[in-house]
Motif scaffolding. Structure first.
Motif, PDB file in Angstrom:
ATOM      1  N   LEU A  68       0.973  -1.438  -0.055  1.00  0.00           N
ATOM      2  CA  LEU A  68      -0.092  -0.135  -0.101  1.00  0.00           C
ATOM      3  C   LEU A  68       0.814   1.240  -0.176  1.00  0.00           C
ATOM      4  O   LEU A  68       1.648   1.474   0.936  1.00  0.00           O
ATOM      5  N   TYR A  69       0.716   1.996  -1.074  1.00  0.00           N
ATOM      6  CA  TYR A  69       1.260   3.155  -1.009  1.00  0.00           C
ATOM      7  C   TYR A  69       0.742   4.454  -0.039  1.00  0.00           C
ATOM      8  O   TYR A  69      -0.463   4.729  -0.073  1.00  0.00           O
ATOM      9  N   GLY A  70       1.513   4.636   0.961  1.00  0.00           N
ATOM     10  CA  GLY A  70       1.266   5.507   1.864  1.00  0.00           C
ATOM     11  C   GLY A  70       1.353   5.036   3.442  1.00  0.00           C
ATOM     12  O   GLY A  70       1.382   5.677   4.451  1.00  0.00           O
ATOM     13  N   ALA A  71       1.452   3.489   3.354  1.00  0.00           N
ATOM     14  CA  ALA A  71       1.322   2.891   4.689  1.00  0.00           C
ATOM     15  C   ALA A  71       2.843   2.821   5.318  1.00  0.00           C
ATOM     16  O   ALA A  71       3.763   2.680   4.323  1.00  0.00           O
ATOM     17  N   SER A  72       2.932   2.744   6.725  1.00  0.00           N
ATOM     18  CA  SER A  72       4.083   2.517   7.368  1.00  0.00           C
ATOM     19  C   SER A  72       4.322   1.191   7.738  1.00  0.00           C
ATOM     20  O   SER A  72       3.474   0.509   8.484  1.00  0.00           O
ATOM     21  N   VAL A  73       5.216   0.487   7.085  1.00  0.00           N
ATOM     22  CA  VAL A  73       5.325  -0.864   7.183  1.00  0.00           C
ATOM     23  C   VAL A  73       5.513  -1.165   8.730  1.00  0.00           C
ATOM     24  O   VAL A  73       5.223  -1.971   9.429  1.00  0.00           O
ATOM     25  N   ALA A  74       6.610  -0.504   9.383  1.00  0.00           N
ATOM     26  CA  ALA A  74       7.103  -0.501  10.807  1.00  0.00           C
ATOM     27  C   ALA A  74       5.915  -0.225  11.582  1.00  0.00           C
ATOM     28  O   ALA A  74       5.528  -0.980  12.484  1.00  0.00           O
ATOM     29  N   GLY A  75       5.189   1.031  11.148  1.00  0.00           N
ATOM     30  CA  GLY A  75       4.134   1.105  12.151  1.00  0.00           C
ATOM     31  C   GLY A  75       2.769   0.151  12.170  1.00  0.00           C
ATOM     32  O   GLY A  75       2.381  -0.163  13.238  1.00  0.00           O
ATOM     33  N   ASN A  76       2.621  -0.310  10.881  1.00  0.00           N
ATOM     34  CA  ASN A  76       1.645  -1.251  10.600  1.00  0.00           C
ATOM     35  C   ASN A  76       2.120  -2.715  11.593  1.00  0.00           C
ATOM     36  O   ASN A  76       1.363  -3.385  12.040  1.00  0.00           O
ATOM     37  N   LYS A  77       3.339  -3.135  11.331  1.00  0.00           N
ATOM     38  CA  LYS A  77       3.755  -4.466  12.246  1.00  0.00           C
ATOM     39  C   LYS A  77       3.688  -4.209  13.620  1.00  0.00           C
ATOM     40  O   LYS A  77       3.280  -5.095  14.213  1.00  0.00           O
ATOM     41  N   MET A  78       4.008  -3.131  14.319  1.00  0.00           N
ATOM     42  CA  MET A  78       3.786  -2.860  15.579  1.00  0.00           C
ATOM     43  C   MET A  78       2.168  -2.964  15.911  1.00  0.00           C
ATOM     44  O   MET A  78       2.022  -3.607  16.997  1.00  0.00           O
ATOM     45  N   GLN A  79       1.362  -2.391  15.162  1.00  0.00           N
ATOM     46  CA  GLN A  79      -0.241  -2.473  15.547  1.00  0.00           C
ATOM     47  C   GLN A  79      -0.454  -3.779  15.538  1.00  0.00           C
ATOM     48  O   GLN A  79      -1.245  -4.298  16.517  1.00  0.00           O
ATOM     49  N   VAL A  80      -0.392  -4.440  14.361  1.00  0.00           N
ATOM     50  CA  VAL A  80      -0.619  -5.765  14.198  1.00  0.00           C
ATOM     51  C   VAL A  80      -0.194  -6.839  15.336  1.00  0.00           C
ATOM     52  O   VAL A  80      -1.010  -7.669  15.943  1.00  0.00           O
ATOM     53  N   ASN A  81       1.100  -6.745  15.620  1.00  0.00           N
ATOM     54  CA  ASN A  81       1.755  -7.578  16.696  1.00  0.00           C
ATOM     55  C   ASN A  81       1.042  -7.398  17.999  1.00  0.00           C
ATOM     56  O   ASN A  81       1.023  -8.059  18.570  1.00  0.00           O
ATOM     57  N   VAL A  82       0.798  -6.118  18.431  1.00  0.00           N
ATOM     58  CA  VAL A  82       0.219  -5.814  19.718  1.00  0.00           C
ATOM     59  C   VAL A  82      -1.158  -6.366  19.624  1.00  0.00           C
ATOM     60  O   VAL A  82      -1.552  -7.014  20.742  1.00  0.00           O
ATOM     61  N   LEU A  83      -1.990  -6.082  18.766  1.00  0.00           N
ATOM     62  CA  LEU A  83      -3.270  -6.468  18.469  1.00  0.00           C
ATOM     63  C   LEU A  83      -3.531  -7.907  18.639  1.00  0.00           C
ATOM     64  O   LEU A  83      -4.160  -8.789  19.214  1.00  0.00           O
ATOM     65  N   GLU A  84      -2.601  -8.679  17.941  1.00  0.00           N
ATOM     66  CA  GLU A  84      -2.528 -10.210  17.825  1.00  0.00           C
ATOM     67  C   GLU A  84      -2.194 -10.776  19.442  1.00  0.00           C
ATOM     68  O   GLU A  84      -2.551 -11.860  19.716  1.00  0.00           O
ATOM     69  N   GLN A  85      -1.239 -10.110  20.054  1.00  0.00           N
ATOM     70  CA  GLN A  85      -0.973 -10.445  21.100  1.00  0.00           C
ATOM     71  C   GLN A  85      -1.830 -10.299  22.425  1.00  0.00           C
ATOM     72  O   GLN A  85      -2.328 -11.349  23.271  1.00  0.00           O
ATOM     73  N   LEU A  86      -2.547  -9.402  22.223  1.00  0.00           N
ATOM     74  CA  LEU A  86      -3.634  -8.985  23.131  1.00  0.00           C
ATOM     75  C   LEU A  86      -4.761  -9.774  22.911  1.00  0.00           C
ATOM     76  O   LEU A  86      -5.513 -10.210  24.029  1.00  0.00           O
ATOM     77  N   ALA A  87      -5.129 -10.092  21.732  1.00  0.00           N
ATOM     78  CA  ALA A  87      -6.308 -10.715  21.598  1.00  0.00           C
ATOM     79  C   ALA A  87      -6.074 -12.298  21.982  1.00  0.00           C
ATOM     80  O   ALA A  87      -7.257 -13.136  22.394  1.00  0.00           O
ATOM     81  N   LYS A  88      -4.767 -12.755  22.616  1.00  0.00           N
ATOM     82  CA  LYS A  88      -4.933 -13.957  23.029  1.00  0.00           C
ATOM     83  C   LYS A  88      -5.140 -14.012  24.512  1.00  0.00           C
ATOM     84  O   LYS A  88      -5.532 -15.396  25.070  1.00  0.00           O
ATOM     85  N   TYR A  89      -5.382 -12.995  25.043  1.00  0.00           N
ATOM     86  CA  TYR A  89      -6.027 -12.997  26.415  1.00  0.00           C
ATOM     87  C   TYR A  89      -7.291 -13.215  26.598  1.00  0.00           C
ATOM     88  O   TYR A  89      -8.190 -12.544  25.870  1.00  0.00           O
ATOM     89  N   SER A  90      -7.687 -13.998  27.449  1.00  0.00           N
ATOM     90  CA  SER A  90      -9.163 -14.693  27.353  1.00  0.00           C
ATOM     91  C   SER A  90     -10.298 -13.468  27.717  1.00  0.00           C
ATOM     92  O   SER A  90     -11.394 -13.407  27.577  1.00  0.00           O
ATOM     93  N   ASP A  91      -9.767 -12.772  28.644  1.00  0.00           N
ATOM     94  CA  ASP A  91     -10.583 -11.627  29.193  1.00  0.00           C
ATOM     95  C   ASP A  91     -10.574 -10.222  28.619  1.00  0.00           C
ATOM     96  O   ASP A  91     -10.863  -9.224  29.060  1.00  0.00           O
ATOM     97  N   MET A  92      -9.792 -10.418  27.265  1.00  0.00           N
ATOM     98  CA  MET A  92      -9.583  -9.132  26.544  1.00  0.00           C
ATOM     99  C   MET A  92     -10.489  -9.092  25.231  1.00  0.00           C
ATOM    100  O   MET A  92     -10.283  -9.845  24.510  1.00  0.00           O
ATOM    101  N   ASP A  93     -11.519  -8.359  25.367  1.00  0.00           N
ATOM    102  CA  ASP A  93     -12.460  -8.172  24.251  1.00  0.00           C
ATOM    103  C   ASP A  93     -12.196  -6.843  23.426  1.00  0.00           C
ATOM    104  O   ASP A  93     -12.546  -5.934  23.766  1.00  0.00           O
ATOM    105  N   LEU A  94     -11.482  -7.474  22.460  1.00  0.00           N
ATOM    106  CA  LEU A  94     -11.203  -6.258  21.518  1.00  0.00           C
ATOM    107  C   LEU A  94     -11.925  -6.085  20.245  1.00  0.00           C
ATOM    108  O   LEU A  94     -12.440  -6.815  19.497  1.00  0.00           O
TER     109      LEU A  94
END
Length: 392
Positions: free
Chosen positions: A18-44
């Protein structure tokens, strides 16, 4: 715990194309969401402002739709008219109305944002005022202009952008920062934790046996003035070992300058921007990886170099300027130079190139072990999870 995430997250493949996207910024967001979603009491729940350049570099109309970020985790991509200036207005109000709908439907009390730029900070502010939500922000980017020579309406708009971002930061209830000095500058009275970034398991390769005797020095990353690459190129004029070659990978505002230097200098080569898998291989096969950011630049003072963990896990020794984001735990894991003046950089490179290979291997091994044990996204996101849950 019900949490609404406001950010720019798309799946990894989309971000790389995607032209305009920050690959590094996106990696940070997706990795954070991916890990937080693993917690059973976290409804994201998640809202995505599609990180695309304005028309005509991007589509004129961005449609509202659900998009898959990873596995079975979906985000609501807001719709907006993708014209300069109007784009930000549409994004701001679309984010607010979509957030309002989700907060009412799911009784959400915590808003988690990626940065506080106006298109996210203003909706978060309005939602907090209307529903009493707490705002937790992951402050990866700050209201500091990295463009040199901005003029006219562009300069005025940027000042408004930075002002609104700064005001948004002060409204947050908790802040996750890459560098504690950012808190001192923008929100000294706010509860915070430091989370410099993390290592994606996909970026962990087996260390290859280095069979080449080439003295290939590598810089990979954004080609912008505050990256320090211009001084690193000048430093190559003072390198004593004539077999040493600086290989540069990346793109940005000063790409043309870098390419011209590579044409004129025998020991500098520019390879353009290449894919992530290829750059990981290149880093692991290199003689030395270099991070030459200026220590006195404001952006350097309040951020943390996103590529450093990728460097450290490569199995190749790292030379970096002594940025204030590096705490004492990093000091024996990399080679440090006090500033990025060309003579200083060259002197340190010459010193490193005079060391026995066993010393280089030891330094690289310490760095890799440190990151694998302490800085994976799983470890870093545990801190984020506990911080979001903690009562203030």
């Amino acid at each position: 715990m019900k949490v609404l995430f406001l950010g720019y997250a798309v799946n990894r493949e989309t971000a790389s194309q995607l032209y305009g996207a920050s690959v590094a910024g996106n990696k940070m967001q997706v990795n954070v969401l991916e890990q937080l979603a693993k917690y059973s009491d976290m409804d994201l729940k998640c809202i995505t402002i599609y990180p695309v350049a304005a028309y005509p570099n991007g589509k004129l109309v961005i449609e509202r739709e659900r998009i898959c970020l990873f596995d079975s985790f979906y985000s609501l991509k807001i719709g907006f008219l993708n014209l300069p200036i109007l784009k930000q207005v549409y994004e701001t109000f679309s984010t607010y109305f979509e957030g309002k709908r989700l907060i009412k439907k799911y009784k959400i009390k915590t808003i988690f944002t990626f940065n506080m730029f106006p298109e996210i900070g203003l909706p978060a502010k309005w939602l907090k005022k209307k529903y009493g939500c707490n705002i937790v922000t992951l402050l990866a980017d700050l209201p500091v202009d990295d463009t040199v020579g901005r003029k006219g309406i562009s300069k005025v708009l940027r000042r408004i952008f930075d002002y609104l971002t700064g005001k948004g930061i002060t409204l947050c209830d908790k802040i996750i920062t890459l560098n504690k000095y950012a808190i001192q500058l923008f929100a000294p009275d706010k509860p915070y934790i430091v989370m410099e970034g993390g290592l994606d398991s996909r970026d962990i390769n087996e260390i290859p046996v280095k069979t080449s005797a080439e003295k290939n020095l590598v810089y990979s990353g954004a080609l912008v003035e505050y990256s320090g690459i211009m001084n690193l190129i000048k430093a190559m004029g003072y390198i004593e070992d004539k077999e040493a070659i600086l290989n540069i990978y990346g793109s940005g505002q000063i790409t043309e300058y870098v390419a011209q230097c590579a044409e004129k200098m025998d020991n500098v080569r520019y390879w353009g921007k290449i894919d992530n898998n290829s750059i990981k291989r290149i880093q692991s096969e290199a003689y030395l990886l270099i991070n030459p950011r200026p220590v006195d630049n404001l952006i350097s003072k309040v951020t943390f170099p996103s590529k450093i963990f990728e460097y450290m896990v490569s199995g190749t020794p790292v030379l970096t300027t002594r940025l204030n984001g590096f705490t004492e735990e990093y000091y024996d894991k990399m080679f440090f130079v006090e500033n990025n003046e060309p003579m200083e950089l060259a002197g340190k490179i010459n010193e490193i190139m005079g060391l026995p290979s066993s010393d280089l291997e030891k330094k690289a091994s310490l760095a890799r072990e440190f990151v694998l044990e302490n800085k994976t996204w799983e470890k870093q996101c545990k801190k984020i999870y506990e911080f979001i849950k903690k009562e203030v």
